[in-house]
Structures are given as C-alpha cells and as structure tokens.
Design an enzyme around this catalytic site. Structure first.
Site, PDB file in Angstrom:
ATOM      1  N   LEU A 131       1.098   7.868  -5.955  1.00 21.26           N
ATOM      2  CA  LEU A 131       1.052   6.775  -5.755  1.00 21.26           C
ATOM      3  C   LEU A 131       2.058   6.695  -4.291  1.00 21.26           C
ATOM      4  CD1 LEU A 131       2.356   5.336  -9.192  1.00 21.26           C
ATOM      5  CD2 LEU A 131      -0.044   5.450  -8.409  1.00 21.26           C
ATOM      6  N   ASP A 132       1.903   5.492  -3.728  1.00 23.21           N
ATOM      7  CA  ASP A 132       2.239   5.087  -2.504  1.00 23.21           C
ATOM      8  C   ASP A 132       3.880   5.005  -2.836  1.00 23.21           C
ATOM      9  OD1 ASP A 132      -0.042   5.144  -1.177  1.00 23.21           O
ATOM     10  OD2 ASP A 132       0.056   2.772  -1.208  1.00 23.21           O
ATOM     11  N   LYS A 133       4.660   5.335  -1.884  1.00 18.07           N
ATOM     12  CA  LYS A 133       5.951   5.122  -2.092  1.00 18.07           C
ATOM     13  C   LYS A 133       6.428   3.734  -2.994  1.00 18.07           C
ATOM     14  CE  LYS A 133      10.568   4.803   0.551  1.00 18.07           C
ATOM     15  NZ  LYS A 133      10.825   4.491   1.891  1.00 18.07           N
ATOM     16  N   THR A 135       4.970   1.744  -4.400  1.00 15.50           N
ATOM     17  CA  THR A 135       3.989   1.548  -5.772  1.00 15.50           C
ATOM     18  C   THR A 135       4.794   2.125  -6.848  1.00 15.50           C
ATOM     19  OG1 THR A 135       2.043   1.491  -4.544  1.00 15.50           O
ATOM     20  CG2 THR A 135       1.757   1.799  -7.113  1.00 15.50           C
ATOM     21  N   ARG A 226      -5.022  -2.723  -2.590  1.00 16.72           N
ATOM     22  CA  ARG A 226      -4.506  -3.504  -1.224  1.00 16.72           C
ATOM     23  C   ARG A 226      -5.769  -3.881  -0.389  1.00 16.72           C
ATOM     24  NH1 ARG A 226       0.070   0.514   0.743  1.00 16.72           N
ATOM     25  NH2 ARG A 226       0.502  -1.239   1.862  1.00 16.72           N
TER      26      ARG A 226
END
Length: 283
Positions: A131-133, A135, A226
């Site tokens: 997961l992105d930072k 998220t 996104r």
C-alpha cells in the site's frame, strides 16, 4: 525448515518440470537448487533432476531464499489475522510499506521483520500487496514462498472522492507508467499503450459534495484507483498527485478495508475486515 508435501498425480521427467508445471518462478527454483536437502521423494533426499512417478510423495522446502536483512524497527503492529502461513496487518496512514530514502529506518517492512525474528530467525519478507504510504488498511504477508504462490485474495477498498456518484460504475481503462530516460516516474496515465485495468465502483453514501465508495479491482495496477477516479472527474479527496490538496483530510482518502481468500492449507474461507479510519468524514 518447513516442508510442503505434494502427492504426484502424473509422471514428470524431473522435479524441475513439476515445479514449472505448477507455476513456480525460476527465482524460487534456482534458490531450491542451491542447497542440498530441499527435495525429498518418498523419504529420500534427491536433487532436482529426480524423475517423478504417479503417487510419489514429494516434499519441498517452503522457504529456500536468503533471509531478509533490512534494518529492523520497532513500531506497533495492528495484527488482524495470523497463522503459520499468513500475517495480516492493519497499516495506518503515514507509514511507508517498504524502506526508501526518507523512511529507511521507520517503515512497516522493518517492523514486520522485527516482529518475526523471534518466530523465524531466517524469515524472508513477502508482502503480497504493498500500500502507498498515505493509504491505510490491510497488508498481507505470506510467511513462505508456497503460501505466497497459493494466495489469491480479493481486496475491497473504501475511498472518498470529490463530487457525487449515485450509481455503480465500471472503469475499464489501460494504465501506463510514464518512463523518462529509462526511469519510471511516480505518476501513471490512461493510455491505450498501457496495461489492462478494471475498477468496480459502488457508491455507499454522499454529503452532496463528496462520495464514500466501495471499490474492487481487477488486475490491481499501481495507483489504479487514483488514476481511474481522476479520469472520470472524481479524484480522491486529498490526492495531491491526481487531484488537489484538501483542508478536510491530510492524506489521500483510500483504505483497504476487507480481504477475503480461500486458505489452501486450512481449506477454509478467510475474511478479515477493519473499520473505516477516523479521518473519513462522510457520515
């Protein structure tokens, strides 16, 4: 050392061809070959060239890779599920999943390795969904190579988007990673030259300005949610890369809230959910 057992259903010229037939990667196979003792057939230690016959019992070392040596760090882990095969963690926003230049000694990967060192001194980190930072939500860790290969998880995301969406939408648009001078850029774009990506969007509720969404993915490309939401004019709230900064939330409003998968080893369906983060403000 943990071994998985396979009862061979048909003959193979060698263990190598069995592994290729079952979809094991060349990297995994290569690591198995490096050390004697990783293959056992009918109780006898053999090498990868050993032929296999119907009803043979093949045992394979589940984790031949060299242990992960990234810097450990101490962070509280919100563990929502764990057994001998998998570890599921509810990652908060603001924590990078993997080490990078700005989060080399403060990241989820380092915290997982620190947690696992007492359970397995040769632990190899295998994160199934990074997961992105910004998220938040469930991160899946497989504790060995075969558990990772056997995993087919359905993930459900929750997001806040700009504007009102009143009906279900399927977005089927290819996503391309921008490459400049041989270096992949952070931002992705919609392009017929990209990779297939399909997003299933279901609105839950709205406040007249923003909509809370339930989202499922096919393919799961980097930044897929996104990019797709921005493409239809409903960028995620707080998404400064594909939308704009928000005064209502300090990060991109995206959360991996549910994970479901059939557990091949326990022969049962595993379903794990986490609550919406407090900063999701649509009531």
């Amino acid at each position: 050392m943990k071994f998985y057992t396979f009862i061979i259903e048909r003959s193979y010229n060698s263990i190598y061809y069995f592994l290729k037939d079952k979809g094991f990667s060349e990297n995994y196979i290569s690591n198995l070959r490096k050390t004697w003792g990783n293959f056992v057939v009918n109780g006898e230690v053999v090498n990868i060239r050993k032929p296999l016959n119907t009803n043979d019992k093949l045992e394979i070392n589940s984790s031949p890779n060299t242990k992960t040596t990234i810097m450990h760090c101490i962070l509280p882990l919100d563990i929502v599920y764990e057994d001998e095969y998998y570890l599921l963690i509810n990652k908060p926003s603001g924590i990078s999943t993997m080490p990078n230049r700005s989060h080399y000694s403060n990241n989820l990967a380092g915290a997982i390795c620190s947690y696992m060192k007492e359970k397995d001194e040769n632990f190899v980190l295998r994160i199934a969904n990074r997961l992105d930072k910004e998220t938040s939500g469930i991160v899946i860790v497989a504790k060995d190579s075969i558990a990772l290969k056997s995993l087919n998880a359905q993930k459900t995301y929750y997001a806040l988007c700009e504007g009102v969406i009143e009906s279900e939408i399927i977005i089927d648009e290819k996503i391309l990673t921008i490459n400049e001078n041989g270096i992949n850029q952070i931002k992705r774009i919609i392009s017929p030259l990209g990779k297939d990506a399909k997003t299933f969007i279901k609105p839950i509720k709205n406040d007249g300005i923003h909509t809370l969404l339930e989202i499922k993915l096919e393919h799961g490309r980097t930044h897929q949610i996104r990019v797709h939401l921005a493409h239809i004019g409903h960028a995620l709230v707080g998404d400064r890369l594909y939308g704009q900064k928000s005064d209502l939330i300090s990060r991109t409003a995206l959360h991996c809230g549910k994970v479901r998968f059939y557990h091949e080893f326990k022969k049962e369906l595993i379903s794990v959910s986490t609550p919406l983060p407090d900063d999701f403000f649509v009531n």
